[in-house]
Design a protein around this motif. Sequence first.
Motif, mmCIF file in Angstrom:
data_model
loop_
_atom_site.group_PDB
_atom_site.id
_atom_site.type_symbol
_atom_site.label_atom_id
_atom_site.label_comp_id
_atom_site.label_asym_id
_atom_site.label_seq_id
_atom_site.Cartn_x
_atom_site.Cartn_y
_atom_site.Cartn_z
ATOM 1 N N THR A 16 0.816 -1.218 0.000
ATOM 2 C CA THR A 16 0.000 0.000 0.000
ATOM 3 C C THR A 16 0.843 1.258 0.000
ATOM 4 O O THR A 16 0.569 2.222 -0.737
ATOM 5 C CB THR A 16 -0.928 0.013 1.232
ATOM 6 N N LEU A 17 1.890 1.295 0.818
ATOM 7 C CA LEU A 17 2.642 2.531 1.022
ATOM 8 C C LEU A 17 3.769 2.762 0.030
ATOM 9 O O LEU A 17 4.287 3.874 -0.046
ATOM 10 C CB LEU A 17 3.216 2.563 2.450
ATOM 11 N N GLU A 18 4.158 1.722 -0.722
ATOM 12 C CA GLU A 18 5.286 1.876 -1.642
ATOM 13 C C GLU A 18 5.064 3.010 -2.635
ATOM 14 O O GLU A 18 5.991 3.724 -3.003
ATOM 15 C CB GLU A 18 5.521 0.566 -2.393
ATOM 16 N N TRP A 19 3.827 3.219 -3.069
ATOM 17 C CA TRP A 19 3.559 4.209 -4.118
ATOM 18 C C TRP A 19 3.201 5.589 -3.556
ATOM 19 O O TRP A 19 3.028 6.535 -4.322
ATOM 20 C CB TRP A 19 2.406 3.727 -4.997
ATOM 21 N N LEU A 20 3.042 5.707 -2.255
ATOM 22 C CA LEU A 20 2.654 6.969 -1.630
ATOM 23 C C LEU A 20 3.873 7.670 -1.051
ATOM 24 O O LEU A 20 4.891 7.032 -0.774
ATOM 25 C CB LEU A 20 1.620 6.711 -0.522
ATOM 26 N N PRO A 21 3.797 8.992 -0.850
ATOM 27 C CA PRO A 21 4.942 9.728 -0.296
ATOM 28 C C PRO A 21 5.105 9.508 1.207
ATOM 29 O O PRO A 21 5.222 10.448 1.993
ATOM 30 C CB PRO A 21 4.596 11.189 -0.630
ATOM 31 N N VAL A 22 5.042 8.263 1.605
ATOM 32 C CA VAL A 22 5.281 7.841 2.983
ATOM 33 C C VAL A 22 6.287 6.709 2.890
ATOM 34 O O VAL A 22 6.170 5.855 2.013
ATOM 35 C CB VAL A 22 3.985 7.345 3.658
ATOM 36 N N SER A 23 7.269 6.675 3.750
ATOM 37 C CA SER A 23 8.317 5.667 3.646
ATOM 38 C C SER A 23 7.783 4.281 3.975
ATOM 39 O O SER A 23 7.541 3.951 5.137
ATOM 40 C CB SER A 23 9.481 6.007 4.584
ATOM 41 N N SER A 24 7.602 3.435 2.948
ATOM 42 C CA SER A 24 7.176 2.061 3.194
ATOM 43 C C SER A 24 8.259 1.302 3.947
ATOM 44 O O SER A 24 7.979 0.471 4.811
ATOM 45 C CB SER A 24 6.862 1.362 1.865
ATOM 46 N N GLU A 25 9.504 1.597 3.614
ATOM 47 C CA GLU A 25 10.628 0.939 4.288
ATOM 48 C C GLU A 25 10.637 1.261 5.779
ATOM 49 O O GLU A 25 10.748 0.374 6.625
ATOM 50 C CB GLU A 25 11.927 1.387 3.637
ATOM 51 N N VAL A 264 4.083 15.766 3.640
ATOM 52 C CA VAL A 264 4.245 16.562 4.872
ATOM 53 C C VAL A 264 3.734 15.775 6.080
ATOM 54 O O VAL A 264 4.392 15.688 7.104
ATOM 55 C CB VAL A 264 3.500 17.912 4.755
ATOM 56 N N VAL A 265 2.543 15.189 5.933
ATOM 57 C CA VAL A 265 1.968 14.413 7.040
ATOM 58 C C VAL A 265 2.841 13.199 7.365
ATOM 59 O O VAL A 265 3.143 12.921 8.537
ATOM 60 C CB VAL A 265 0.539 13.967 6.697
ATOM 61 N N GLY A 266 3.250 12.459 6.310
ATOM 62 C CA GLY A 266 4.062 11.280 6.538
ATOM 63 C C GLY A 266 5.399 11.623 7.173
ATOM 64 O O GLY A 266 5.856 10.948 8.106
#
Length: 272
Positions: A16-25, A264-266
């Motif tokens: 889910t998070l890989e494509w969003l500007p939140v660090s999936s790693e 910004v939120v992430g």
Amino acid sequence: MDEWLVAVLLGLIQGTLEWLPVSSEGSVALALTALDVGESAVADTQFALFLHLGTAVAAMVYYRAEVGELLADVPSWRPGDWFAAEQATLTFVVVAMGASFATGGVAYLTLETVVSSLSGGAFVALIGALLVGTGLLQWTAQDRAIERRTEIDLLDAVLVGALQGLAILPGVSRSGTTVSALLLRGHPGEDSLRLSFLLSIPAALAAGALVFVEVGVPSIAPGPAALALAVSAVVGFLTVGALVALVRRVAFWAVCVGFGGLAVVGGALLIV
């Protein structure tokens, strides 16, 4: 918690998070720590890198036609006109990967001393704020003729590749930094996603293979790790399609504001 259930959860987070500007790693590493199933901060980070193999498969399947075209273009590639329209994407991927290996190699070698979500979160939040500002500027000028860049060049490739290399550090979002850089350079939203996600394929394959060769499968047993990979691939395929479809329906300025706001939120969540 049961290790197989943990595997499903980790696959969902990565896919889910890989494509969003939140660090999936960073999110996978934090989940391993929170669930008390990881080994160490470095091992958890290495497993998060290993899990990128799943979303690399998802991107490869989703963009299979373009991947096939890029591979078919390799024999006919010539250095004389490397950013000409017919070979620009292939050149972009090759040059960007070179920049990624340069910055990512240094980052990987210093993982033990620089594993920190704080610096990564601040970095992503800053880029997000710049992207929000760009979107608002586009919105105020939407009735005027705004130049859109449809051609990629050497600066695009080096900049995006270098930023992708830094995303090997937890807290730095690969998609957040690369897509934001392309948007800030004036590329349309769908083109920015396409270039970023195509570039993620060789980068994720290389990072996952590096971890596997160096330490095997860290943090959890091989069986659950394989399940986590499978879940991340399936979920990743579904979510990348949904994101691309969304970007096709919204205005360019809204893509900038939305993507930047998420960054910004992430980033802020990682800081606190």
